[in-house]
Design a protein around this motif. Structure first.
Motif, PDB file in Angstrom:
ATOM      1  N   MET A  31       0.814  -1.213   0.000  1.00  0.00           N
ATOM      2  CA  MET A  31       0.000   0.000   0.000  1.00  0.00           C
ATOM      3  C   MET A  31       0.852   1.269   0.000  1.00  0.00           C
ATOM      4  O   MET A  31       0.461   2.283  -0.569  1.00  0.00           O
ATOM      5  CB  MET A  31      -0.928   0.010   1.217  1.00  0.00           C
ATOM      6  N   PHE A  32       2.017   1.225   0.636  1.00  0.00           N
ATOM      7  CA  PHE A  32       2.877   2.403   0.692  1.00  0.00           C
ATOM      8  C   PHE A  32       3.566   2.587  -0.654  1.00  0.00           C
ATOM      9  O   PHE A  32       4.204   1.671  -1.172  1.00  0.00           O
ATOM     10  CB  PHE A  32       3.910   2.258   1.810  1.00  0.00           C
ATOM     11  N   GLN A  33       3.456   3.786  -1.218  1.00  0.00           N
ATOM     12  CA  GLN A  33       3.960   4.052  -2.562  1.00  0.00           C
ATOM     13  C   GLN A  33       5.266   4.837  -2.584  1.00  0.00           C
ATOM     14  O   GLN A  33       5.773   5.154  -3.652  1.00  0.00           O
ATOM     15  CB  GLN A  33       2.902   4.843  -3.360  1.00  0.00           C
ATOM     16  N   GLY A  34       5.812   5.156  -1.409  1.00  0.00           N
ATOM     17  CA  GLY A  34       7.051   5.932  -1.377  1.00  0.00           C
ATOM     18  C   GLY A  34       8.288   5.052  -1.572  1.00  0.00           C
ATOM     19  O   GLY A  34       8.204   3.823  -1.717  1.00  0.00           O
ATOM     20  N   ASN A  35       9.453   5.694  -1.562  1.00  0.00           N
ATOM     21  CA  ASN A  35      10.699   4.953  -1.729  1.00  0.00           C
ATOM     22  C   ASN A  35      11.148   4.367  -0.391  1.00  0.00           C
ATOM     23  O   ASN A  35      10.495   4.561   0.648  1.00  0.00           O
ATOM     24  CB  ASN A  35      11.783   5.851  -2.325  1.00  0.00           C
ATOM     25  N   ALA A  36      12.262   3.649  -0.411  1.00  0.00           N
ATOM     26  CA  ALA A  36      12.744   2.960   0.787  1.00  0.00           C
ATOM     27  C   ALA A  36      13.115   3.939   1.889  1.00  0.00           C
ATOM     28  O   ALA A  36      12.887   3.680   3.075  1.00  0.00           O
ATOM     29  CB  ALA A  36      13.938   2.077   0.430  1.00  0.00           C
ATOM     30  N   GLU A  37      13.687   5.090   1.506  1.00  0.00           N
ATOM     31  CA  GLU A  37      14.079   6.080   2.514  1.00  0.00           C
ATOM     32  C   GLU A  37      12.854   6.647   3.217  1.00  0.00           C
ATOM     33  O   GLU A  37      12.840   6.807   4.441  1.00  0.00           O
ATOM     34  CB  GLU A  37      14.888   7.195   1.852  1.00  0.00           C
TER      35      GLU A  37
END
Length: 267
Positions: A239-245
């Motif tokens: 569900m989370f669409q951001g990058n690893a950082e």
């Protein structure tokens, strides 16, 4: 000048040339023909009008006795608000929650099914032209009517029951009462800009998903990242669409969220 028919003698009034009319200009007395019919005006129309007046008076009495409840004012910053349509559209609202009536098939749930329902109701006088008025003598029309009524009642009840459960699952008080640890952290902006806010709320208070206030007391940042990747319960994976950082930053910030203290909750 009067004209005499060969088969019918013409009678006049006195010495004038005004013909005598023996037939009376009165509606027929249909009491001689019980169960057949009656004059539409004024007999039938008067009875229908009286029934309509009684129903209208009863309806207006209920309206004046029970004031309609007013919902919350529209507030774009209040993410805990759960909008629902008026009660007579709740069955359509619930219908759109089915997979076959939403998403790529939304036209089926918004146009086709309601169109068939209301179109059939509009065309009923032309589709069912049988002379028999007994319901069991008209199985097709009676069956469709009963099925439609049961479906509308059931969908309305389910929609309202789910709405009541969603309201009960929300924390008491407004969303402003929820305490957020370190709201100035950039991770809070990452949280609000992702799909997390749709289920967990603007203030971590929990909407369709669980509340995140106090999640740091139960999970470590590693646990939270694992939930983001693999999902948990009704939350699907990815569900989370951001990058690893950003994911690491958000997980560490969520791990800081401790449950509110008893003194703060009482205040």
């Amino acid at each position: 000048m009067a004209h005499h028919d060969k088969d019918k003698e013409v009678h006049f009034v006195g010495d004038s040339r005004v013909r005598v009319r023996k037939e009376k200009l009165l509606p027929k007395d249909y009491s001689e023909f019980p169960g057949k019919t009656e004059a539409f005006f004024p007999n039938f129309l008067l009875k229908e009008w009286m029934v309509a007046v009684v129903v209208l008076v009863g309806f207006m009495a209920l309206v004046m006795a029970h004031e309609p409840p007013l919902g919350e004012q529209a507030d774009p910053t209040n993410t805990s608000f759960l909008p629902v349509p008026d009660w007579y559209f709740l069955f359509l609202y619930e219908l759109l929650k089915f997979k076959w009536a939403s998403g790529p098939f939304v036209v089926l749930g918004t146009v086709v099914v309601p169109g068939l329902l209301f179109g059939g109701l509009f065309l009923a006088p032309w589709l069912d032209r049988g002379k028999d008025r007994r319901p069991f003598k008209r199985p097709a029309a009676t069956g469709i009517a009963i099925l439609s009524l049961v479906a509308i009642v059931a969908l309305t009840w389910v929609a309202w029951d789910e709405h009541e459960k969603q309201l009960a699952s929300q924390p008491k008080g407004s969303s402003e009462d929820a305490k957020i640890v370190n709201p100035q952290d950039p991770a809070y902006e990452i949280y609000k800009n992702n799909a997390c806010v749709n289920c967990h709320g603007q203030k971590l208070e929990g909407l369709q998903g669980p509340a995140l206030t106090g999640i740091g007391d139960a999970y470590t940042p590693e646990d939270i990242i694992k939930i983001m990747d693999e999902g948990k319960g009704q939350m699907p994976a990815g569900m989370f669409q951001g990058n690893a950082e950003e994911k690491q930053q958000l997980a560490e910030w969520l791990a800081e969220q401790d449950p509110p203290k008893e003194e703060e909750s009482e205040e």
